[in-house]
Design a protein around this motif. Structure first.
Motif, short mmCIF file in Angstrom:
data_model
loop_
_atom_site.label_atom_id
_atom_site.label_comp_id
_atom_site.label_asym_id
_atom_site.label_seq_id
_atom_site.Cartn_x
_atom_site.Cartn_y
_atom_site.Cartn_z
N UNK A 87 0.83 -1.21 0.00
CA UNK A 87 0.00 0.00 0.00
C UNK A 87 0.85 1.25 0.00
N UNK A 88 1.91 1.27 0.79
CA UNK A 88 2.74 2.47 0.88
C UNK A 88 3.58 2.69 -0.37
N UNK A 89 3.79 1.64 -1.16
CA UNK A 89 4.61 1.77 -2.36
C UNK A 89 3.85 2.28 -3.58
N UNK A 90 2.55 2.18 -3.64
CA UNK A 90 1.95 2.59 -4.90
C UNK A 90 0.45 2.71 -4.93
N UNK A 91 -0.16 2.95 -3.81
CA UNK A 91 -1.61 3.09 -3.77
C UNK A 91 -1.97 4.45 -3.17
N UNK A 92 -1.67 5.50 -3.91
CA UNK A 92 -1.89 6.86 -3.41
C UNK A 92 -3.36 7.15 -3.14
N UNK A 93 -4.27 6.42 -3.78
CA UNK A 93 -5.70 6.64 -3.56
C UNK A 93 -6.14 6.22 -2.17
N UNK A 94 -5.37 5.33 -1.54
CA UNK A 94 -5.72 4.83 -0.21
C UNK A 94 -5.26 5.85 0.83
N UNK A 95 -6.23 6.45 1.50
CA UNK A 95 -5.93 7.46 2.51
C UNK A 95 -5.61 6.84 3.86
N UNK A 96 -6.22 5.70 4.16
CA UNK A 96 -6.00 5.06 5.44
C UNK A 96 -6.26 3.57 5.30
N UNK A 97 -5.52 2.78 6.06
CA UNK A 97 -5.69 1.33 6.09
C UNK A 97 -5.67 0.90 7.54
N UNK A 98 -6.75 0.27 7.98
CA UNK A 98 -6.89 -0.13 9.37
C UNK A 98 -7.03 -1.64 9.45
N UNK A 128 -1.53 -6.97 -6.96
CA UNK A 128 -0.23 -6.49 -6.48
C UNK A 128 -0.06 -6.49 -4.96
N UNK A 129 -1.16 -6.49 -4.21
CA UNK A 129 -1.04 -6.34 -2.75
C UNK A 129 -1.42 -7.60 -1.99
N UNK A 130 -1.99 -8.59 -2.65
CA UNK A 130 -2.33 -9.83 -1.97
C UNK A 130 -3.73 -9.90 -1.41
#
Length: 142
Positions: A87-98, A128-130
């Protein structure tokens, strides 16, 4: 995290492109010490990324578009660490992940431009993220 780290976070939230020399001066550190603190905040996961706010952003500074919440169940061979790293490498649309309890592993908060961009995001999460399975909710209003 101490008061200096909190000051660094406050300054970088206001301007993520602040040079280390200026950042250090604002929080009472040298440029090298400020850079070292920022690296430590990134390595610890306190800072998960730096972002760009474009003209397409809303008045609150967040990207405008469709606001979505995506529940994600990870594939059996995907670890929490590898998922969050992706997520931190290439998912700029994701504002938060809990990381959550229940039948899904994560709840993502994202903003996408349109339904086609949402489709691309979900496909990329799986490829790409599983992510093994997703369930998406569209926010109708804040």
């Amino acid at each position: 995290m101490d008061a200096i780290d909190e000051g660094i976070l406050r300054e970088l939230t206001a301007d993520a492109r602040l040079p280390y020399r200026e950042l250090g001066a604002r929080v009472g550190l040298s440029a090298n010490a400020a850079a070292q603190r920022v690296r430590r905040l990134v390595e610890s996961g306190t800072i998960r990324g730096f972002t760009v706010v474009t003209a397409a952003s809303g008045p609150d500074g967040l990207p405008s578009g469709l606001e979505v919440f995506i529940e994600v169940r990870l594939a059996d061979d995907t670890t929490n660490e590898s998922f969050t790293a992706a997520l931190t490498r290439g998912f700029a649309q994701v504002l938060d992940a809990v990381h959550v309890t229940g039948s899904y592993d994560y709840l993502l908060h994202a903003v996408v431009a349109d339904p086609a961009a949402l489709d691309q995001l979900v496909r990329r999460l799986k490829r790409e993220a599983g992510a093994a399975q997703t369930f998406t909710r569209l926010a109708l209003r804040a």
